[in-house]
Design a protein around this motif. Structure first.
Motif, PDB file in Angstrom:
ATOM      1  N   GLU A   1      45.703  37.535  33.162  1.00 15.55           N
ATOM      2  CA  GLU A   1      44.607  37.236  34.078  1.00 15.55           C
ATOM      3  C   GLU A   1      43.371  36.901  33.258  1.00 15.55           C
TER       4      GLU A   1
ATOM      5  N   HIS B   1      39.208  35.250  33.137  1.00  6.92           N
ATOM      6  CA  HIS B   1      37.969  35.007  33.880  1.00  6.92           C
ATOM      7  C   HIS B   1      36.975  34.262  32.990  1.00  6.92           C
TER       8      HIS B   1
ATOM      9  N   HIS C   1      40.318  32.400  36.571  1.00  6.55           N
ATOM     10  CA  HIS C   1      39.312  32.359  37.631  1.00  6.55           C
ATOM     11  C   HIS C   1      37.937  32.005  37.068  1.00  6.55           C
TER      12      HIS C   1
ATOM     13  N   HIS D   1      33.574  31.932  37.648  1.00  8.74           N
ATOM     14  CA  HIS D   1      32.434  32.616  38.259  1.00  8.74           C
ATOM     15  C   HIS D   1      31.157  31.983  37.724  1.00  8.74           C
TER      16      HIS D   1
ATOM     17  N   HIS E   1      37.045  39.389  42.116  1.00  7.69           N
ATOM     18  CA  HIS E   1      37.338  37.953  42.233  1.00  7.69           C
ATOM     19  C   HIS E   1      36.271  37.249  43.075  1.00  7.69           C
TER      20      HIS E   1
END
Length: 302
Positions: free
Chosen positions: A139, A141, A186, A188, A252
């Motif tokens: 995972e 970010h 992901h 942001h 998330h």
């Protein structure tokens, strides 16, 4: 998310949000790649983070230089492998009337604030996607530091506004692009307001090659004074904002705000766009501030 043993890559890591994010990474058991343009400050920050028990790779970096960010990516992969957290955080501030920004002003601010993020995305996103392809449990970010100046267009801050609006647009596009190809990596965007970080002192780290030969204009001096006062009087700390970043990754959540109440001004701007109507006076709620700024700027022509 269990961050133990994962790797964080943080630019602007020697101070402000970057240093606080490095501290949290260390307490969560992460390896930390700390990149910054200030060698002395970087050495001190890296020593502190090592003292918290983290494995640290300090890397002196000018994020505006593509080849240096390429080297950062290679060094990260060699030491730790693909990172799970990339914080494209390095930034500088510069203000003044938009037509008074010199070519070197534009090169400096756009180089750090915009191209610095672009290089971070270009280098690290493919590494994280490859790690995701190789490991279904991976995972990742990517957090880009923009500003409330990326959602508003305050006067006397032209080059900074332009750079931060671009970072918001890039981050939103990254979010959508990643959704097309991965469920494991992901995006942001961090949009802080005035937080005591030292960004108002950016000029002291400006490269000599991009220094202006002429003295600052009156509007630029006014912008510097206003920025310094606003930043140093901020009540939300850099440590709190860094925690907000980790909270957003855990949840998330794409948009990260330090001052949610400031979104009322963003709503007014969007209503201006949608109505459509001319841009609302940013000093409508505090007309005395607008009057002071206009008087100070118009005194230039007297």
């Amino acid at each position: 998310m269990n961050w133990q043993g994962k790797t964080a890559v943080i630019t602007g890591a020697a101070s402000g949000f970057g240093l606080e994010a490095s501290r949290i990474a260390a307490t969560r058991g992460m390896h930390v790649v700390m990149a910054d343009v200030q060698q002395q400050a970087l050495d001190a920050a890296a020593a502190e983070i090592r003292g918290l028990g983290a494995q640290v790779l300090p890397f002196r970096l000018d994020v505006s230089k593509a080849e240096q960010v390429d080297a950062l990516g290679a060094a990260t992969m060699e030491r730790f492998g693909a990172p799970s957290f990339v914080f494209n955080n390095a930034g500088v501030a510069h203000g003044g009337l938009i037509w008074e920004h010199s070519a070197k002003d534009w090169d400096w601010v756009i180089g750090v604030n915009l191209l610095g993020v672009a290089h971070g995305l270009r280098v690290f996103t493919p590494l994280m996607l490859a790690a995701a392809d190789a490991d279904p449990a991976f995972e990742g970010h990517i957090v880009n530091t923009a500003s409330m100046a990326g959602l508003l267009s305050a006067p006397n801050m032209g080059v900074y506004n332009a750079s931060k609006h671009a970072v918001v647009a890039m981050s939103e596009t990254l979010y959508q692009d990643l959704a097309l190809v991965s469920t494991q990596v992901h995006a942001h965007v961090l949009c802080p307001f005035f937080v005591p970080t030292g960004i108002h002192q950016s000029e002291r780290h400006r490269p000599a090659a991009l220094a202006d030969a002429v003295a600052p204009t009156r509007s630029q001096l006014i912008a510097q004074a206003m920025s310094g006062k606003a930043v140093t009087s901020g009540k939300v700390t850099a440590a709190q904002v860094a925690q907000y970043v980790y909270d957003a990754m855990d949840e998330h959540r794409f948009y990260i705000y330090s001052h949610p109440k400031s979104l009322a001004s963003v709503q007014v701007r969007l209503e201006d766009v949608m109505t459509p109507r001319n841009p609302t006076d940013p000093f409508a709620a505090k007309p005395e501030l607008g009057a002071q700024l206009r008087a100070a700027l118009r005194a230039t022509a007297a």
